[in-house]
Design a protein around this motif. Structure first.
Motif, PDB file in Angstrom:
ATOM      1  N   TRP A   1     -30.010  -8.890 -51.616  1.00  0.00           N
ATOM      2  CA  TRP A   1     -30.189  -7.480 -51.290  1.00  0.00           C
ATOM      3  C   TRP A   1     -31.624  -7.069 -51.577  1.00  0.00           C
ATOM      4  O   TRP A   1     -32.291  -7.672 -52.416  1.00  0.00           O
ATOM      5  CB  TRP A   1     -29.239  -6.612 -52.117  1.00  0.00           C
ATOM      6  CG  TRP A   1     -27.792  -6.772 -51.766  1.00  0.00           C
ATOM      7  CD1 TRP A   1     -26.980  -7.809 -52.125  1.00  0.00           C
ATOM      8  CD2 TRP A   1     -26.991  -5.876 -51.001  1.00  0.00           C
ATOM      9  NE1 TRP A   1     -25.716  -7.613 -51.626  1.00  0.00           N
ATOM     10  CE2 TRP A   1     -25.689  -6.431 -50.933  1.00  0.00           C
ATOM     11  CE3 TRP A   1     -27.231  -4.650 -50.368  1.00  0.00           C
ATOM     12  CZ2 TRP A   1     -24.647  -5.803 -50.261  1.00  0.00           C
ATOM     13  CZ3 TRP A   1     -26.187  -4.025 -49.703  1.00  0.00           C
ATOM     14  CH2 TRP A   1     -24.913  -4.597 -49.647  1.00  0.00           C
TER      15      TRP A   1
ATOM     16  N   VAL B   1     -29.888  -1.027 -45.840  1.00  0.00           N
ATOM     17  CA  VAL B   1     -28.515  -1.035 -45.340  1.00  0.00           C
ATOM     18  C   VAL B   1     -28.525  -0.691 -43.858  1.00  0.00           C
ATOM     19  O   VAL B   1     -29.461  -0.074 -43.347  1.00  0.00           O
ATOM     20  CB  VAL B   1     -27.615  -0.031 -46.105  1.00  0.00           C
ATOM     21  CG1 VAL B   1     -27.430  -0.467 -47.549  1.00  0.00           C
ATOM     22  CG2 VAL B   1     -28.183   1.380 -46.032  1.00  0.00           C
TER      23      VAL B   1
ATOM     24  N   THR C   1     -30.331  -6.913 -44.313  1.00  0.00           N
ATOM     25  CA  THR C   1     -29.859  -5.535 -44.203  1.00  0.00           C
ATOM     26  C   THR C   1     -28.346  -5.571 -44.024  1.00  0.00           C
ATOM     27  O   THR C   1     -27.842  -6.045 -43.011  1.00  0.00           O
ATOM     28  CB  THR C   1     -30.528  -4.832 -43.008  1.00  0.00           C
ATOM     29  OG1 THR C   1     -31.952  -4.906 -43.158  1.00  0.00           O
ATOM     30  CG2 THR C   1     -30.109  -3.377 -42.931  1.00  0.00           C
TER      31      THR C   1
ATOM     32  N   ALA D   1     -23.547  -0.830 -45.879  1.00  0.00           N
ATOM     33  CA  ALA D   1     -23.749  -0.033 -47.091  1.00  0.00           C
ATOM     34  C   ALA D   1     -22.527  -0.102 -48.003  1.00  0.00           C
ATOM     35  O   ALA D   1     -21.388  -0.090 -47.528  1.00  0.00           O
ATOM     36  CB  ALA D   1     -24.028   1.417 -46.718  1.00  0.00           C
TER      37      ALA D   1
ATOM     38  N   ILE E   1     -23.836   4.638 -52.141  1.00  0.00           N
ATOM     39  CA  ILE E   1     -25.205   4.207 -51.854  1.00  0.00           C
ATOM     40  C   ILE E   1     -26.117   4.613 -53.010  1.00  0.00           C
ATOM     41  O   ILE E   1     -26.207   5.798 -53.348  1.00  0.00           O
ATOM     42  CB  ILE E   1     -25.720   4.821 -50.538  1.00  0.00           C
ATOM     43  CG1 ILE E   1     -24.842   4.361 -49.370  1.00  0.00           C
ATOM     44  CG2 ILE E   1     -27.174   4.424 -50.291  1.00  0.00           C
ATOM     45  CD1 ILE E   1     -25.250   4.929 -48.030  1.00  0.00           C
TER      46      ILE E   1
END
Length: 243
Positions: free
Chosen positions: A152, A161, A176, A179, A183
């Motif tokens: 990540w 995300v 990416t 999500a 978040i």
């Protein structure tokens, strides 16, 4: 690296600057013009590569240093099969970071394939390291999809995300992800939500591995991996003593 300094030739390629302060500074030593981002720039780099190898031979090692994210990756892809070339920010930093992660396996007792890595920063250094980690995980038997899923990135706009407002470039897309339910707004929140086993700082933004971030990593992992790689020291995410 075993290369004597008298065998090296430093070259600065100047195509202007978008910094208005420098353009108004009478002591600025660069070109007084806006940065050229046209085909003229690419033609200049092509001419430079040809001139170097014409003068010193095809096996001359040409090292790229501190090129912007967009240019660094495309020039590496463009020239790597034709010239003896190396991008320090993408490949050099990546090799050192991966070596550190492999060594950390002994301390953590957890193989690389089981690590979850969270980057602070999503530029060329982060992407170079991340891509090399993916390659190493795949050599260990992990699928590419699973390897990418274990990495990540958190940049100045937040977590990378899918569908976020800020643009993600093509080099960042593999990292990416969908999500999470919550978040994170800060890097500390990202640590607590994603629960990584390793954090790697390459943002060059100073002391962002705060005491709370370090404590969060220690609460999640018995032996957390914390790499503060930004330089110089004043821009490092933390010091060894702070960690």
């Amino acid at each position: 690296a075993g290369i004597h300094p008298d065998k090296c030739l430093p070259v600065c390629i100047d195509v202007g600057t978008d910094n208005p302060t420098l353009l108004k500074d009478p002591f600025y030593m660069g070109l007084y013009q806006k940065r050229d981002r046209s085909q003229v720039y690419d033609d200049l780099i092509d001419e430079f590569m040809e001139a170097i190898t014409d003068r010193y031979g095809q096996n001359t090692l040409i090292q790229f240093e501190d090129f912007g994210n967009h240019n660094a990756f495309r020039f590496l892809r463009k020239y790597r099969e034709k010239y003896c070339t190396f991008n320090d920010d993408i490949q050099g930093t990546a090799s050192v970071a991966l070596a550190g992660l492999l060594a950390a396996q002994r301390a953590t007792g957890k193989p690389l394939a089981e690590q979850k890595v969270l980057f602070l920063g999503a530029g060329e250094a982060a992407l170079g390291i991340a891509n090399l980690i993916v390659m190493a995980m795949m050599e260990g038997g992990v699928s590419a999809e699973e390897a990418y899923r274990r990495i990540w990135m958190f940049d100045k706009f937040g977590l990378l995300v899918q569908g976020r407002e800020q643009k993600v470039d093509s080099n960042q897309e593999p990292f990416t992800h969908q999500a999470p339910e919550q978040i994170p707004k800060t890097f500390e929140e990202a640590v607590n939500i994603l629960r990584p086993s390793a954090i790697i700082g390459v943002a060059g933004a100073g002391r962002l591995f705060s005491q709370d971030v370090i404590k969060a990593m220690a609460s999640i992992n018995e032996r957390p991996i914390i790499f503060a790689l930004s330089n110089p020291t004043v821009k490092a995410e933390c010091t060894a003593e702070e960690a």
